[in-house]
Design a protein around this motif. Structure first.
Motif, short mmCIF file in Angstrom:
data_model
loop_
_atom_site.label_atom_id
_atom_site.label_comp_id
_atom_site.label_asym_id
_atom_site.label_seq_id
_atom_site.Cartn_x
_atom_site.Cartn_y
_atom_site.Cartn_z
N UNK A 273 0.76 -1.30 -0.01
CA UNK A 273 0.00 -0.17 -0.13
C UNK A 273 0.82 1.28 -0.06
N UNK A 274 2.06 1.32 0.89
CA UNK A 274 2.99 2.23 0.92
C UNK A 274 3.47 2.61 -0.55
N UNK A 275 3.84 1.46 -1.12
CA UNK A 275 4.52 1.80 -2.45
C UNK A 275 3.54 2.51 -3.37
N UNK A 276 2.24 2.18 -3.48
CA UNK A 276 1.29 2.57 -4.27
C UNK A 276 1.29 4.13 -4.22
N UNK A 277 1.27 4.47 -2.87
CA UNK A 277 1.42 5.85 -2.40
C UNK A 277 2.53 6.58 -2.64
N UNK A 278 3.99 6.02 -2.81
CA UNK A 278 5.05 6.51 -3.00
C UNK A 278 5.16 7.03 -4.62
N UNK A 279 4.40 6.35 -5.56
CA UNK A 279 4.67 6.74 -6.80
C UNK A 279 3.96 7.90 -7.21
N UNK B 206 11.75 14.67 -2.99
CA UNK B 206 11.88 15.35 -1.66
C UNK B 206 10.90 15.00 -0.96
N UNK B 207 9.79 14.59 -1.30
CA UNK B 207 8.74 14.22 -0.37
C UNK B 207 9.08 12.86 0.26
N UNK B 208 9.58 12.05 -0.42
CA UNK B 208 10.08 10.69 0.09
C UNK B 208 11.05 10.81 1.09
N UNK B 209 12.20 11.94 0.99
CA UNK B 209 13.13 11.79 1.87
C UNK B 209 12.60 12.62 3.07
N UNK C 46 12.02 10.31 7.29
CA UNK C 46 12.47 10.96 8.91
C UNK C 46 11.43 10.78 9.72
N UNK C 47 10.05 10.51 9.43
CA UNK C 47 9.11 10.41 10.25
C UNK C 47 9.21 9.26 11.31
N UNK C 48 9.72 8.13 10.91
CA UNK C 48 9.94 6.91 11.96
C UNK C 48 10.62 5.97 11.54
N UNK C 49 11.00 4.97 12.20
CA UNK C 49 12.29 3.94 11.78
C UNK C 49 11.56 3.01 10.76
N UNK C 50 10.27 2.51 10.89
CA UNK C 50 9.88 1.71 10.03
C UNK C 50 9.59 2.33 8.45
N UNK C 51 9.24 3.69 8.63
CA UNK C 51 8.71 4.50 7.29
C UNK C 51 10.33 4.66 6.60
N UNK D 80 12.88 2.72 6.84
CA UNK D 80 13.24 1.25 6.08
C UNK D 80 12.50 1.41 4.66
N UNK D 81 11.48 1.42 4.78
CA UNK D 81 10.44 1.11 3.68
C UNK D 81 10.86 1.94 2.51
N UNK D 82 11.15 3.44 2.83
CA UNK D 82 11.32 4.32 1.79
C UNK D 82 12.67 4.15 1.07
N UNK D 83 13.72 3.78 2.08
CA UNK D 83 15.12 3.44 1.39
C UNK D 83 14.97 2.27 0.51
N UNK D 84 14.22 1.08 0.89
CA UNK D 84 14.15 0.12 0.07
C UNK D 84 13.57 0.59 -1.19
N UNK D 85 12.33 1.31 -1.21
CA UNK D 85 12.00 1.81 -2.41
C UNK D 85 12.68 2.43 -3.22
N UNK D 86 13.51 3.39 -2.75
CA UNK D 86 14.25 4.31 -3.56
C UNK D 86 15.31 3.27 -4.25
N UNK D 87 15.90 2.58 -3.38
CA UNK D 87 16.95 1.45 -3.96
C UNK D 87 16.42 0.72 -5.05
N UNK D 88 15.39 0.28 -5.20
CA UNK D 88 14.79 -0.49 -6.30
C UNK D 88 14.27 0.28 -7.47
N UNK D 89 13.71 1.27 -6.94
CA UNK D 89 13.08 1.98 -8.05
C UNK D 89 13.71 3.30 -8.79
#
Length: 420
Positions: free
Chosen positions: A35-41, A46-49, A53-58, A60-69
């Motif tokens: 669900x998060x990745x659907x929103x990230x698109x 700048x929004x992703x970065x 910074x909001x919490x540890x889980x986000x 980790x999730x954002x970092x993985x999404x950036x590295x893959x995409x």
């Protein structure tokens, strides 16, 4: 359904309003990753970065999404001041760094390199000059680069101890096997006997160099082999290097040739000599006179076009190659000219535009009329689907305005999504 985001405490909240008046609040941090990745698109980088910074889980999730995409994100230019802070980065931030370009004035010795060995183990691409390192290159540097895919060594400054040392104290690092390494760059008129062993131990490499280096080492390369030879950053007379490429190709040194060099092609007879270069795969189209015609080059797949003036004359110049070109990269692009390319190049699969100029028929502000471009592509029989890579502001404006970035014959993506 309406979606509103607000900040509550340290975690972003999403308010989802359904058909009724009932309102429920969900924490972004509790949503499934899919669900998060659907929103990230729908978000800018700048929004992703900001979100990470909001919490540890986000994070980790954002970092993985950036590295893959987004393979182009993660390039770090390291000057002297930044080098002092580099080893103080947290593990998650280190994981985002893919490319490091050293721009330091200070020579990096063994003690300084020891501070960043953890970072070296993460990066995939490193750019540095011969003058940056005078320590033993393998023990102090390469040994820690377990994920390295590209090593680019510039010629600025040269090596102090020995003119024929590529980098470090000697060339013994070239006598090793590097399983993850895919691409290497060396420049300058230096003779490197160890290079023959390096290519035998590491076959199918992408080798980026210049004419001076090739001419100096041509006698060493007859028994070596690379997958792709890339020639860069030189302005030469095309006739002077025909024999060099022919000799290297006959000896089996390269399978594909990419020329990012700048040629002055004003005389048709000089232009015709391009057809004599074996296995020419990539060509930088630069400073080309209107009315000149490129010869048929059946291996030519990828063309880089410079200023918008070059894109205006490229189509007529390339009429002998419309059936084999698969990728265009434009430093400056006209949307009308891109539409024309869509109508005439059947095997074209990728168009990467660094900057648009002359936004005309197919633009409404920053929004591209992708549906109209899709119709243009459909006019060409048996044409491949094209991915158009553009700047992020254009991509997001188009996505938010039209809610659609993929059609049958064309798809829009951000330039940071391309691997090239």
């Amino acid at each position: 359904m309406n979606v509103e985001c607000e900040q509550q405490g340290s975690v972003s909240q999403v308010t989802i309003t359904g058909p009724s008046n009932d309102t429920s609040q969900l924490s972004l941090a509790t949503l499934f990753v899919d669900c998060l990745e659907e929103l990230f698109v729908w978000l800018s980088c700048a929004d992703l970065f900001a979100l990470r910074r909001k919490c540890k889980r986000l994070k980790t999730t954002v970092d993985y999404y950036i590295k893959v995409n987004y393979p182009k994100i993660g390039k770090a230019k390291i000057n002297d001041q930044r080098f002092q802070r580099l080893h103080q980065m947290d593990g998650d931030s280190i994981g985002l760094i893919k490319d490091i370009s050293f721009k330091t004035e200070t020579i990096l010795d063994a003690s300084q390199l020891a501070k960043i060995k953890e970072i070296l183990g993460k990066v995939q691409r490193i750019i540095l000059d011969r003058s940056h390192i005078t320590a033993e290159f393998y023990d102090c540097f390469l040994k820690h680069c377990s994920n390295l895919r590209g090593l680019y060594i510039g010629d600025k400054g040269g090596a102090a101890a020995n003119a024929n040392v590529v980098i470090g104290t000697d060339n013994s690092w070239l006598l090793r096997e590097y399983p993850s390494l895919e691409s290497i760059q060396m420049y300058g008129a230096i003779e490197v006997p160890e290079l023959k062993t390096f290519f035998c131990l590491n076959p199918n490499m992408r080798f980026q160099t210049d004419v001076k280096f090739l001419e100096t080492n041509r006698h060493l390369l007859s028994d070596a082999q690379v997958d792709q030879l890339l020639m860069c950053y030189v302005i030469v007379d095309i006739g002077s290097i025909i024999d060099l490429f022919g000799e290297l190709y006959r000896h089996g040194f390269y399978k594909r040739l990419s020329i990012y060099a700048l040629f002055r092609l004003h005389v048709q007879n000089d232009i015709n000599q391009l057809a004599l270069i074996p296995a020419l795969h990539t060509l930088w189209f630069f400073d080309h006179d209107k009315g000149r015609i490129l010869p048929s080059m059946p291996h030519l797949k990828y063309v880089v076009i410079g200023l918008v003036d070059e894109s205006e004359v490229f189509e007529s110049c390339a009429k002998n190659n419309v059936g084999n070109i698969e990728r265009l990269r434009m430093l400056e692009g006209s949307i009308v000219k891109i539409a024309s390319f869509l109508r005439h190049f059947p095997k074209l699969k990728h168009i990467d535009v660094f900057r648009f100029v002359n936004r005309e028929t197919y633009f409404d502000g920053d929004v591209i009329d992708l549906q109209a471009l899709n119709k243009e592509r459909k006019k060409l029989e048996n044409a491949c689907k094209v991915t158009l890579y553009v700047q992020e502001d254009i991509y997001l404006a188009t996505k938010w305005a039209t809610m659609k970035t993929a059609f049958d014959s064309i798809e829009l993506k951000r330039s940071i999504e391309t691997q090239h």
